[in-house]
Design an enzyme around this catalytic site. Structure first.
Site, PDB file in Angstrom:
ATOM      1  N   TYR A   1      68.438 -54.452   8.175  1.00  0.00           N
ATOM      2  CA  TYR A   1      67.379 -53.806   7.395  1.00  0.00           C
ATOM      3  C   TYR A   1      66.591 -54.835   6.592  1.00  0.00           C
ATOM      4  CZ  TYR A   1      65.133 -50.390   4.297  1.00  0.00           C
ATOM      5  OH  TYR A   1      64.216 -49.623   3.600  1.00  0.00           O
TER       6      TYR A   1
ATOM      7  N   SER B   1      60.190 -52.756   1.210  1.00  0.00           N
ATOM      8  CA  SER B   1      61.379 -52.522   0.389  1.00  0.00           C
ATOM      9  C   SER B   1      61.658 -53.770  -0.431  1.00  0.00           C
ATOM     10  CB  SER B   1      62.584 -52.230   1.296  1.00  0.00           C
ATOM     11  OG  SER B   1      63.800 -52.314   0.582  1.00  0.00           O
TER      12      SER B   1
ATOM     13  N   LYS C   1      62.613 -55.724   7.128  1.00  0.00           N
ATOM     14  CA  LYS C   1      61.608 -55.515   6.085  1.00  0.00           C
ATOM     15  C   LYS C   1      60.922 -56.827   5.698  1.00  0.00           C
ATOM     16  CE  LYS C   1      61.730 -51.060   5.514  1.00  0.00           C
ATOM     17  NZ  LYS C   1      60.542 -50.219   5.815  1.00  0.00           N
TER      18      LYS C   1
END
Length: 202
Positions: free
Chosen positions: A124, A111, A128
């Site tokens: 998150y 991402s 990532k």
């Protein structure tokens, strides 16, 4: 992605928490938790036995919630992100390495948040970023033996994750308006486009 690959004549093994509704003589479909090493190994072994050595493996499982500032992020929620977004990909890569074809490609779905922090996405973003570093280590350790490893940020796709983002209160996700505008403009990549790009990479 799996449906797009099948439509292009690719043999496909696909798994998710809910068994994907994808049928065919060259499809292996299963319901499993990517943090369950034994279940993931059984799936990889079944795919290899049914369809042959695996030449493309895509680690795509990830969670985004809870969307909260770091001060409100519980250790348990942070650990859950790492278990699914990072360790799940590590386990998947390990299964792939045991069942891969001589010439093979591993794609970890990353991402843009691996490269830049976003308020509310602490777990998150961190997970990532860890996935990118994991991919780099795998490339150095396993590359050159017929294996190529990529960590790919596929852009913004209008999935359930995007709907969750748009439903998040602004006080927990200050960039909400940016994602609402993406929806208003329908400025998304499509799964079919991403499938084409992944096949091109492979």
């Amino acid at each position: 992605l799996a449906a797009a690959f099948v439509a292009r004549g690719v043999k496909v093994g696909v798994c998710a928490r809910t068994r994907p509704d994808l049928e065919g003589p060259e499809v292996v479909s299963a319901s499993l938790d990517v943090t369950d090493a034994a279940a993931l190994e059984a799936f990889g072994a079944e795919v290899a036995a049914s369809l042959g050595p695996i030449d493309l493996w895509i680690n795509n499982a990830a969670i985004l919630t809870p969307i909260v500032f770091a001060r409100d992020l519980s250790p348990a929620d942070f650990l859950r992100h790492l278990e699914i977004n990072v360790i799940g990909s590590l386990l998947g890569a390990q299964v792939f390495l045991r069942h891969r074809a001589a010439q093979a490609t591993l794609i970890n779905v990353s991402s843009g948040s691996a490269l830049k922090g976003y308020a509310g996405w602490t777990a998150y973003c961190a997970s990532k970023a860890a996935l990118d570093r994991l991919s780099e280590c795998l490339a150095q350790e396993e590359g050159g033996e017929g294996l190529r490893v990529f960590s790919v940020a596929p852009g913004v796709i209008d999935t359930d994750m995007q709907r969750t983002i748009r439903a998040t209160p602004r006080e927990r996700f200050p960039l909400l308006d940016t994602f609402l505008k993406l929806k208003a403009d329908e400025a998304f990549n499509s799964p079919a486009y991403v499938a084409d790009q992944f096949l091109r990479i492979a």
